[in-house]
Design a protein around this motif. Structure first.
Motif, mmCIF file in Angstrom:
data_model
loop_
_atom_site.group_PDB
_atom_site.id
_atom_site.type_symbol
_atom_site.label_atom_id
_atom_site.label_comp_id
_atom_site.label_asym_id
_atom_site.label_seq_id
_atom_site.Cartn_x
_atom_site.Cartn_y
_atom_site.Cartn_z
ATOM 1 N N PRO A 34 0.795 -1.225 0.000
ATOM 2 C CA PRO A 34 0.000 0.000 0.000
ATOM 3 C C PRO A 34 0.831 1.281 0.000
ATOM 4 C CG PRO A 34 0.070 -0.928 2.201
ATOM 5 C CD PRO A 34 0.814 -1.885 1.327
ATOM 6 N N ASN A 35 2.161 1.162 -0.093
ATOM 7 C CA ASN A 35 3.030 2.343 -0.154
ATOM 8 C C ASN A 35 3.380 2.680 -1.603
ATOM 9 O OD1 ASN A 35 3.857 3.033 2.765
ATOM 10 N ND2 ASN A 35 4.145 0.805 2.674
ATOM 11 N N ILE A 36 3.283 3.952 -1.925
ATOM 12 C CA ILE A 36 3.701 4.455 -3.232
ATOM 13 C C ILE A 36 5.147 4.906 -3.109
ATOM 14 C CG2 ILE A 36 3.296 6.200 -5.010
ATOM 15 C CD1 ILE A 36 0.377 6.364 -3.861
ATOM 16 N N GLY A 37 6.033 4.273 -3.854
ATOM 17 C CA GLY A 37 7.439 4.649 -3.805
ATOM 18 C C GLY A 37 7.752 5.787 -4.755
ATOM 19 N N ILE A 38 8.496 6.769 -4.273
ATOM 20 C CA ILE A 38 8.909 7.894 -5.122
ATOM 21 C C ILE A 38 10.410 8.088 -4.949
ATOM 22 C CG2 ILE A 38 8.695 10.375 -5.549
ATOM 23 C CD1 ILE A 38 5.816 10.227 -4.674
ATOM 24 N N ASP A 39 11.134 7.922 -6.037
ATOM 25 C CA ASP A 39 12.587 8.090 -6.030
ATOM 26 C C ASP A 39 12.922 9.284 -6.911
ATOM 27 O OD1 ASP A 39 15.419 7.652 -7.051
ATOM 28 O OD2 ASP A 39 15.298 6.045 -5.582
ATOM 29 N N VAL A 40 13.553 10.300 -6.313
ATOM 30 C CA VAL A 40 13.820 11.558 -7.011
ATOM 31 C C VAL A 40 15.328 11.758 -7.142
ATOM 32 C CG1 VAL A 40 13.550 14.069 -6.945
ATOM 33 C CG2 VAL A 40 11.697 12.586 -6.131
ATOM 34 N N LYS A 41 15.769 12.115 -8.336
ATOM 35 C CA LYS A 41 17.159 12.529 -8.551
ATOM 36 C C LYS A 41 17.131 13.906 -9.207
ATOM 37 C CE LYS A 41 19.389 7.998 -9.013
ATOM 38 N NZ LYS A 41 18.247 7.082 -8.901
ATOM 39 N N VAL A 42 17.770 14.870 -8.546
ATOM 40 C CA VAL A 42 17.784 16.253 -9.023
ATOM 41 C C VAL A 42 19.222 16.669 -9.291
ATOM 42 C CG1 VAL A 42 17.139 18.636 -8.556
ATOM 43 C CG2 VAL A 42 15.771 16.773 -7.610
ATOM 44 N N LEU A 43 19.491 17.127 -10.496
ATOM 45 C CA LEU A 43 20.794 17.708 -10.807
ATOM 46 C C LEU A 43 20.664 19.219 -10.656
ATOM 47 C CD1 LEU A 43 23.693 17.191 -11.753
ATOM 48 C CD2 LEU A 43 22.891 17.506 -14.101
ATOM 49 N N GLU A 79 25.520 19.111 -8.329
ATOM 50 C CA GLU A 79 25.404 17.901 -7.511
ATOM 51 C C GLU A 79 24.054 17.241 -7.783
ATOM 52 O OE1 GLU A 79 27.444 16.385 -5.263
ATOM 53 O OE2 GLU A 79 29.065 17.800 -5.699
ATOM 54 N N GLU A 80 24.067 15.910 -7.847
ATOM 55 C CA GLU A 80 22.803 15.184 -7.981
ATOM 56 C C GLU A 80 22.365 14.713 -6.599
ATOM 57 O OE1 GLU A 80 21.249 12.306 -11.288
ATOM 58 O OE2 GLU A 80 22.202 11.052 -9.745
ATOM 59 N N ILE A 81 21.210 15.163 -6.181
ATOM 60 C CA ILE A 81 20.645 14.778 -4.894
ATOM 61 C C ILE A 81 19.604 13.693 -5.128
ATOM 62 C CG2 ILE A 81 19.366 15.547 -2.852
ATOM 63 C CD1 ILE A 81 22.206 16.689 -3.090
ATOM 64 N N ASN A 82 19.759 12.582 -4.406
ATOM 65 C CA ASN A 82 18.802 11.473 -4.504
ATOM 66 C C ASN A 82 17.963 11.443 -3.233
ATOM 67 O OD1 ASN A 82 18.990 7.908 -4.071
ATOM 68 N ND2 ASN A 82 17.456 9.043 -5.195
ATOM 69 N N ALA A 83 16.672 11.678 -3.384
ATOM 70 C CA ALA A 83 15.743 11.661 -2.250
ATOM 71 C C ALA A 83 14.686 10.595 -2.492
ATOM 72 C CB ALA A 83 15.090 13.034 -2.080
ATOM 73 N N ARG A 84 14.331 9.868 -1.421
ATOM 74 C CA ARG A 84 13.361 8.775 -1.554
ATOM 75 C C ARG A 84 12.202 8.992 -0.586
ATOM 76 N NH1 ARG A 84 18.327 4.893 -2.013
ATOM 77 N NH2 ARG A 84 18.240 4.797 0.273
ATOM 78 N N TYR A 85 10.989 8.749 -1.078
ATOM 79 C CA TYR A 85 9.777 8.933 -0.285
ATOM 80 C C TYR A 85 8.815 7.776 -0.519
ATOM 81 C CZ TYR A 85 11.692 13.650 -0.408
ATOM 82 O OH TYR A 85 12.545 14.723 -0.312
#
Length: 883
Positions: free
Chosen positions: A606-615, A743-749
């Protein structure tokens, strides 16, 4: 009438690093600490000196001055040098509960080795206080605490009071007006008199016991050798006032004994009315904050439990390795270090420690997994173990890397149960493995092996496995065979993914919609990015005048990856931004941030995974992920160390803080450990992250959860900010690394929808996300130079599956570890609920179980292996291993 008494507390606040490196600090400590030791030995009138309440700086000093250890020990034993209880002075809102406990464990242990420890929770400069600190202090036997920052009149009116945690544990507190309140005393008699009268008039209404504590010392200051002489002069010019050099403990004991009806308060201290708490420092240097958070999670949730399982099974527990790792983390948890409000050079030191801590902890975990695997009988050259590191049965989706004997495989267990699987990628490595590993036969002390005759192919593969129920705190061996049945091809939609719980779609304009199947609700524009200006520094976000919020994106690419176990929507956005604040004020955009966003839905999850990479290509800005809901929130719920906390979403002081002369703007930018939620009578939304631990509830109806991804700050400190008037914090030095440029920032939610808020279910869900099912494959063909060659033991006497213990009841596991300095096992857990007490039982073990304090001192034997846990209470259980 009783005389007013002034207690003078001599100290130095020795930042181990800040705008200078720990190397420079250590070198200067050789000079300053030499002087402290020599002067205290020679002068009986100089009663005592606090060497900042942290033992790490003394460890550093004695490493360079081993010949001074005997002299230091005598001064500590005689209570002239006061040290402990901390190893380093942490920021209590930023780090985990386990980090705080280890900090006190190592700090008090070292202080006691030197002679004695200060029994005061002493944090003169940390940026705010977690409401769980009283409970943690009481877990070490402390009755007192002293801190400076976070006080506001809305919380407490006076500066000595009783402070409690939600479980009822209470300490007596002195709120430090300033740890340099007597740091620069004049030496002329008339000036001394005028100065003291001014201080007394300023403080007498807040400190009402007849004893006012003043601090002689400041950041990196030497011992003030003529302090006794200055005090003698003060006695002469103010004969109606008593003056005395005293320790922090003596002051607190005397204060508590006064006949004053002290106020009582339960809660955290995060306000900047009287001193700056820097209540957005949680997101400074997002790259380093994320490293800290993920390593803490790995240590507590994976590394220590795996080593504990191995220890129970007869392998060594590498206590010294864990101490090394934790001390690296604690060096980084000191309040400037973990704030990352440092020079770029210092933050490179911080980063290196994180890298070393990560490498040590992952390498140790790999070794323990390998040791276990080599003692399990081999029924399949490719067999592997799967691990559940939580104390109750569960299954879930395993994503791992395995060597496979076939291009298409079937995973099964001892009972013949087949586990659904999907191979994501595969590479034929047969020739490379054979070339490296056959030559090591015999070198691994096993010349009779036959794996090289039985294996035809080896494929290095990324695979998904639908793991059925695993027993509590356990491993289970699974096997691999060829799959000849083939697999069904799934239809793929161009712009949406779904599972049993949700359908998620992306529109041409970049908006994302979520359809909640269980509740038959469509959440439009449910998740998006928002960027705004930041005129602040490495201490604080500060909103610029006429701030411009941007959320427009251009969809560059959408790809759907779909199989029977997991569906992923790969999205690439372009977000056009101003390069800096000047361009933002002009409405100009000149740079583009590339944002890669993977939204995933797993089978039965039931969790929606969100993986974000921002340059990142811009400076002086803040980027946040916004979770847009239909909830009109009256409060937020978040986890904190060993519990949860409810916070206001609006502070009325924001309307008049300037008029009242606050040091900084009151803000609802809040810390968390892993999750935040908002809820109403019909719906609750939870966001879990292993990335930046900072959120804010925003929107006209407070219906949006804003999760900080990054802030870009070109300066360490700046003066006259809109949200923080006056002098710069720290020093005004450029910090190009903190701009995170290129810089590439990887954030996970992870987003999950519920019918209502439930503290235990939310905490349990986040714990499961941060404690994934893991796998290890200990095949003998891995004995080569790539993986290190170890002896293949002849005795393979471990079971194919094993469960160490279980916990029944609504408690969340904090960690499992070996007790400090003895052979017993520690199980630590907590009740996240703020309202309801819980009862739990330990199952699956015949060992004797005792409750202990946080410092691992035994309290009492558990009755029938059961115990009660109060609201937001942490409990430590010692499992005796001598049975």
């Amino acid at each position: 009438m009783k005389k007013l008494k002034i207690g003078i507390i001599p100290h130095t606040h020795w930042d181990r690093e800040w705008y200078f490196t720990s190397s420079k600090s250590m070198i200067y400590s050789l000079h300053v600490f030499d002087e402290v030791i020599e002067y205290l030995e020679e002068n009986t009138k100089f009663k005592c000196f606090i060497l900042d309440g942290q033992t790490s700086i003394i460890e550093d000093y004695l490493l360079m001055r081993p010949n001074m250890e005997t002299r230091v020990k005598k001064l500590v034993k005689d209570n002239k040098i006061i040290t402990g209880p901390w190893y380093t002075q942490p920021d209590t809102l930023v780090v985990s509960g386990e980090s705080l406990i280890r900090n006190l464990l190592y700090g008090t242990r070292k202080a006691k080795e030197l002679g004695r420890t200060m029994k005061v929770g002493y944090l003169p400069d940390s940026f705010g206080m977690s409401e769980q600190m009283p409970q943690i202090y009481r877990g070490f036997g402390f009755k007192y605490a002293a801190f400076r920052r976070g006080i506001a009149d809305r919380l407490i009116r006076n500066r000595e009071f009783y402070w409690s945690s939600p479980n009822g544990d209470e300490v007596f507190v002195h709120n430090i007006y300033a740890y340099g309140s007597f740091g620069y005393p004049p030496e002329n008699s008339d000036e001394i008199k005028d100065s003291m009268i001014e201080i007394i008039d300023k403080l007498k209404d807040k400190y009402r016991t007849g004893l006012i504590l003043l601090f002689n010392g400041e950041d990196q200051k030497p011992i003030r050798k003529n302090l006794p002489h200055i005090i003698d002069k003060a006695k002469e010019v103010l004969p109606d006032v008593d003056f005395e050099i005293m320790s922090m403990e003596e002051g607190l004991i005397e204060l508590e004994k006064s006949h004053v009806d002290f106020e009582r308060y339960q809660g955290e201290f995060t306000f900047g009315q009287y001193s700056r708490t820097h209540k957005s420092i949680f997101s400074t240097r997002a790259d380093l904050k994320i490293m800290n958070n993920r390593i803490e999670n790995y240590l507590q949730n994976i590394a220590e439990p795996i080593s504990s399982l191995a220890y129970i099974l007869g392998f060594k527990y590498e206590e010294n390795v864990f101490e090394k790792v934790w001390k690296l983390m604690l060096d980084n948890s000191a309040h400037d270090s973990i704030g990352m409000c440092n020079s770029d050079e210092t933050n490179r030191y911080v980063k290196h420690r994180f890298i070393e801590a990560a490498n040590l902890s992952t390498s140790l975990t790999e070794l323990k997994l390998r040791e276990i695997s080599t003692k399990i009988p081999v029924k399949d050259n490719f067999q592997f173990q799967v691990y559940n590191l939580l104390p109750y049965e569960r299954g879930g989706l395993l994503e791992t890397q395995l060597f496979l004997p076939f291009k298409d495989v079937e995973i099964y267990d001892e009972e013949g149960n087949v586990y659904g699987s999907e191979i994501i990628s595969t590479e034929d490595v047969t020739e490379d493995i054979f070339k490296k590993s056959i030559r090591e036969i015999g070198v691994d002390n096993d010349s009779s092996t036959s794996w090289h005759k039985e294996i035809k192919n080896i494929y290095n593969s990324k695979i998904l496995i639908d793991i059925k129920t695993l027993r509590p705190m356990s491993y289970k061996t699974l096997y691999i065979r060829e799959n000849n049945k083939g697999k069904n091809t799934l239809a793929v939609n161009d712009n949406c993914i779904e599972n049993e719980y949700y359908t998620i779609s992306i529109n041409n304009n970049g908006t994302i919609d979520i359809f909640d199947k269980k509740r038959a609700k469509n959440y439009l524009d449910a998740v998006y990015f928002e960027d705004d200006g930041d005129e602040g520094d490495s201490y604080d976000y500060s909103e610029p005048i006429d701030n411009i919020y941007l959320r427009g994106v251009k969809v560059i690419d959408v790809e759907i990856e779909s199989n029977s176990l997991k569906n992923i929507m790969h999205i690439v956005f372009e977000m056009s931004l101003p390069y800096n604040l000047e361009e933002r004020s002009q409405g100009k955009v000149s740079v583009t941030n590339i944002i890669k966003m993977d939204i995933s839905l797993a089978k039965n999850d039931p969790n929606i995974g969100i993986d974000v990479k921002v340059l990142n290509k811009a400076i002086e800005h803040r980027l946040r992920l916004i979770v847009n809901t239909e909830i009109y929130a009256k409060c937020s719920y978040a986890d904190q160390q060993f519990g949860t906390i409810e916070r206001e979403v609006y502070l009325e002081e924001v309307e008049f803080w300037r008029d009242q002369g606050w040091d900084e703007k009151p803000r609802t930018i809040e810390p968390m450990q892993s999750f935040v939620s908002i809820a109403d009578d019909n719906l609750a939304v939870q966001v879990t992250t292993d990335s930046v631990r900072e959120y804010q509830i925003i929107g006209e109806k407070f219906n949006k959860i804003a999760m900080t991804i990054l802030r870009s700050t070109p300066f360490l400190g700046k003066e006259e900010l809109n949200d923080r008037p006056g002098r710069e914090s720290g020093t005004k030095a450029p910090t190009p690394d903190a701009e995170l440029m290129n810089e590439e920032i990887n954030a996970r939610y992870f987003i999950r929808y519920y019918d209502k808020y439930d503290a235990y279910k939310f905490a349990q869900n986040s714990k499961e996300i941060l404690t994934p099912i893991i796998a290890y494959q200990g095949s003998q063909f891995k004995n080569n130079t790539t993986y290190f060659v170890i002896t293949n033991p002849k005795d393979k006497n471990l079971p194919m599956a094993y469960s160490a213990f279980g916990i029944k009841g609504e408690a969340v596991l904090s960690t499992v570890k070996k007790a400090e300095g003895r052979d017993d096992l520690v199980i630590r857990l907590y009740n996240p609920d703020r309202i309801v007490n819980k009862n739990i039982a330990i199952t699956g073990t015949n060992k004797r179980l005792y409750e202990s304090r946080l410092d691992e001192k035994l309290i009492s034997k558990l009755d029938n292996n059961m115990m009660d846990i109060k609201t937001c209470e942490v409990k430590t259980i010692i499992c005796l291993q001598d049975d």
